[in-house]
Design a protein around this motif. Structure first.
Motif, mmCIF file in Angstrom:
data_model
loop_
_atom_site.group_PDB
_atom_site.id
_atom_site.type_symbol
_atom_site.label_atom_id
_atom_site.label_comp_id
_atom_site.label_asym_id
_atom_site.label_seq_id
_atom_site.Cartn_x
_atom_site.Cartn_y
_atom_site.Cartn_z
ATOM 1 N N LEU A 80 0.851 -1.192 0.000
ATOM 2 C CA LEU A 80 0.000 0.000 0.000
ATOM 3 C C LEU A 80 0.883 1.237 0.000
ATOM 4 O O LEU A 80 2.046 1.182 0.419
ATOM 5 C CB LEU A 80 -0.875 0.041 1.261
ATOM 6 C CG LEU A 80 -1.792 -1.143 1.564
ATOM 7 C CD1 LEU A 80 -2.480 -0.921 2.906
ATOM 8 C CD2 LEU A 80 -2.816 -1.325 0.465
ATOM 9 N N PRO A 81 0.348 2.372 -0.451
ATOM 10 C CA PRO A 81 1.104 3.618 -0.258
ATOM 11 C C PRO A 81 1.393 3.814 1.227
ATOM 12 O O PRO A 81 0.623 3.372 2.094
ATOM 13 C CB PRO A 81 0.138 4.701 -0.771
ATOM 14 C CG PRO A 81 -0.823 3.981 -1.668
ATOM 15 C CD PRO A 81 -0.958 2.602 -1.080
ATOM 16 N N GLY A 82 2.499 4.446 1.535
ATOM 17 C CA GLY A 82 2.805 4.742 2.926
ATOM 18 C C GLY A 82 1.631 5.453 3.573
ATOM 19 O O GLY A 82 1.052 6.384 3.006
ATOM 20 N N LEU A 83 1.232 5.016 4.750
ATOM 21 C CA LEU A 83 0.050 5.560 5.403
ATOM 22 C C LEU A 83 0.381 6.895 6.061
ATOM 23 O O LEU A 83 1.464 7.093 6.621
ATOM 24 C CB LEU A 83 -0.498 4.557 6.403
ATOM 25 C CG LEU A 83 -0.997 3.280 5.692
ATOM 26 C CD1 LEU A 83 -1.079 2.109 6.649
ATOM 27 C CD2 LEU A 83 -2.329 3.517 5.014
ATOM 28 N N ILE A 84 -0.559 7.819 5.976
ATOM 29 C CA ILE A 84 -0.377 9.183 6.470
ATOM 30 C C ILE A 84 -1.381 9.427 7.590
ATOM 31 O O ILE A 84 -2.584 9.258 7.398
ATOM 32 C CB ILE A 84 -0.580 10.211 5.340
ATOM 33 C CG1 ILE A 84 0.377 9.930 4.179
ATOM 34 C CG2 ILE A 84 -0.399 11.634 5.870
ATOM 35 C CD1 ILE A 84 0.098 10.764 2.934
ATOM 36 N N ASP A 85 -0.898 9.809 8.744
ATOM 37 C CA ASP A 85 -1.777 10.191 9.842
ATOM 38 C C ASP A 85 -1.914 11.706 9.797
ATOM 39 O O ASP A 85 -0.962 12.435 10.070
ATOM 40 C CB ASP A 85 -1.203 9.741 11.187
ATOM 41 C CG ASP A 85 -2.213 9.868 12.312
ATOM 42 O OD1 ASP A 85 -2.774 10.976 12.483
ATOM 43 O OD2 ASP A 85 -2.456 8.875 13.030
#
Length: 553
Positions: A80-85
């Motif tokens: 997955l694309p790197g997750l962004i918080d």
């Protein structure tokens, strides 16, 4: 007026010090998901990475197209694309990882016991600090008292933050060191809880916390480094490659600039200047902070309109159902907001306003409407952070004013057993209204508000899709009409979060020419039951084509 769009000399120094070009790396044999520039979901199984960026993506034909590239077999795993918080507190997370954690403890007495145990193990600490208590989980649901802390820890000051960060619980020695007594007045936007005789009980809400914090020792450079390292490692292990720091105070601001120069960033931070900081103007006057490698970006400001629902500090249009003489607190007055926003907009800063109660959201929308003529041409992507309780007539204004809703899905599953008590069923119609906002075209940037909630983004994706806690309660989900689809939830934690930080061209989708920030997980999220989304395990985390975490198998 001077143009406030400064790029620090740090950027040029980093560019000149950038590593030499890396050979192209062909990553293949995986099930990958990403987004096109139009935000549509795509799948692929092969990706060419060069100099930290995605040069090409597609299918196995790329193996023939780039025969000289080095190859890495991902053995059928999911990428997955790197997750962004999109809303967390970076140094606050670091602090919480290094202090006593009293989250999910089911009584005041057990909370004190764990705090005492921590204090005994750490005799070197001048002040005993921690975070996570939540009286809603306790049998009587009542706020705690200094008395219970005093019984076991009276020789050192103790300060424990409530789970939402909008209240603290202190012992008598901490109150004494801060000069807090029966004669101390409640500050604007804050409250000292008192007993029947008027004595402070030890619980301070919202702006009242500042009276105490001003007397607590500042973090040393060594402590800041420990907090930075702990937070960064923790987030990378969870698959988070970028986060939006919702309220960067001066000490953290200075630390970030030094860390950037020393190349200590392993993940990306989009920092919002803390509008309440005593040195806010000095940070503001430095202008935007940019970095050619996009590890640090500062071009926004965080303001706080109200408190939180759990501590009854969220500002409401009508009183709390379970406290009929209380409408909550405006931490920053409407007048103060009206003075701040025009100046910030003139300087081209994105403004992100914390608003939880329906009054706070109403006031925030009014303020954005007032500066719309000034900001319309600049597309400043203003945001409301949390947007939890919204009056139904205010929901369409998010779309008409182009306001981003920065929301945290796990807040809904944490608050589901409390929210109805606080505001009644009628006002829940505009509460945590994800699908209603999405259907009208409002963009949602998703986060966790760590350390208020656990930082694991798969907990957030699970909550967004099921509206259930991790025990699958309630059956069918809480107010299930507001569930997100899995694609919507993934978008909110990737490309839409990137958009909320002006970064959709460089991260969030694994599309061509974006940084190769991605996460390798142990299962295909689109092929498992929704109730299992929270069980996803991160195997590897990559930032700019470099592996920053590898799970020991």
């Amino acid at each position: 007026m001077k143009k406030f769009n400064t790029v620090l000399a740090i950027g040029a120094a980093l560019l000149s010090a950038a590593p030499q070009a890396m050979a192209a790396d062909l990553i293949y044999n995986f099930k990958g998901y990403g987004f096109e520039p139009d935000r549509s979901l795509v799948s692929f199984n092969t990706m060419l990475v060069e100099n930290g960026k995605v040069l090409d993506r597609g299918n196995a034909d790329l193996l023939k197209k780039y025969p000289d590239a080095s190859r890495q077999d991902m053995q059928g795993k999911t990428i997955l694309p790197g997750l962004i918080d999109a809303h967390g507190h970076f140094m606050g997370l670091g602090q919480s990882l290094l202090a006593v954690d009293v989250r999910d403890i089911r009584s005041e007495q057990q909370t004190v016991a764990k705090t005492l145990q921590f204090a005994e193990v750490h005799p070197e600490l001048e002040w005993v600090t921690g975070r996570g208590w939540n009286q809603v989980l306790w049998p009587d649901k009542q706020f705690p008292s200094k008395t219970s802390l005093d019984e076991f820890i009276s020789n050192r000051p103790v300060v424990l933050e409530r789970i939402d960060g909008h209240a603290v619980w202190a012992n008598s020695l901490a109150l004494k060191k801060a000069g807090i007594s029966k004669d101390t007045l409640d500050p604007p936007g804050g409250q000292l809880l008192r007993d029947a005789s008027g004595e402070p009980t030890g619980v301070l809400i919202d702006n009242a916390m500042d009276i105490l914090r001003e007397h607590m020792p500042a973090d040393t450079p060594q402590q800041l480094q420990q907090q930075f390292d702990a937070a960064q490692q923790h987030l990378l292990e969870l698959g988070i490659t970028s986060m939006h720091d919702a309220g960067t105070e001066k000490a953290a601001y200075d630390f970030y600039l030094d860390a950037l120069e020393q190349r200590k960033f392993k993940m990306r931070i989009y920092a919002m200047l803390a509008g309440w900081d005593a040195q806010f103007k000095s940070m503001l006057d430095k202008g935007f902070i940019t970095d050619p490698e996009d590890m640090l970006s500062i071009r926004s400001v965080k303001l706080v309109a109200d408190g939180a629902l759990g501590s009854r500090g969220a500002a409401l249009l009508k009183p709390y159902d379970d406290d009929p003489h209380n409408n909550g607190l405006m931490v920053t007055s409407e007048k103060q907001l009206s003075e701040l926003l025009p100046e910030l907009v003139k300087r081209d800063y994105q403004v992100n306003i914390h608003a939880i109660g329906d009054k706070a959201n109403h006031v925030a929308l009014n303020q954005f409407a007032a500066v719309r003529d000034v900001s319309k041409a600049r597309h400043l992507r203003h945001r409301i952070e949390h947007a939890q309780i919204i009056a139904l007539e205010d929901i369409p204004r998010f779309k008409s004013l182009d306001i981003i809703a920065s929301m945290q899905p796990t807040h809904a599953t944490s608050d589901k057993n409390m929210a109805g008590d606080r505001i009644g069923e009628q006002r829940l119609a505009g509460a945590y209204a994800w699908q209603t906002l999405l259907k009208q075209g409002t963009l949602i940037a998703a986060g966790s508000d760590f350390p208020v909630e656990l930082a694991n983004p798969f907990y957030g994706i699970h909550a967004a899709v099921t509206r259930q806690d991790r025990d699958n309660q309630p059956p069918g989900g809480w107010r299930p009409q507001e569930k997100m689809t899995l694609e919507q939830a993934l978008r909110a934690f990737t490309i839409d979060a990137a958009y909320a930080g002006y970064q959709e061209k460089v991260i969030g989708g694994l599309s061509k020419n974006q940084w190769a920030d991605f996460v390798v997980i142990d299962r295909d999220i689109f092929a498992i039951p929704e109730q299992d989304l929270w069980k996803v395990q991160v195997l590897q985390t990559w930032v700019a084509g470099k592996q920053q975490y590898n799970k020991a198998l």
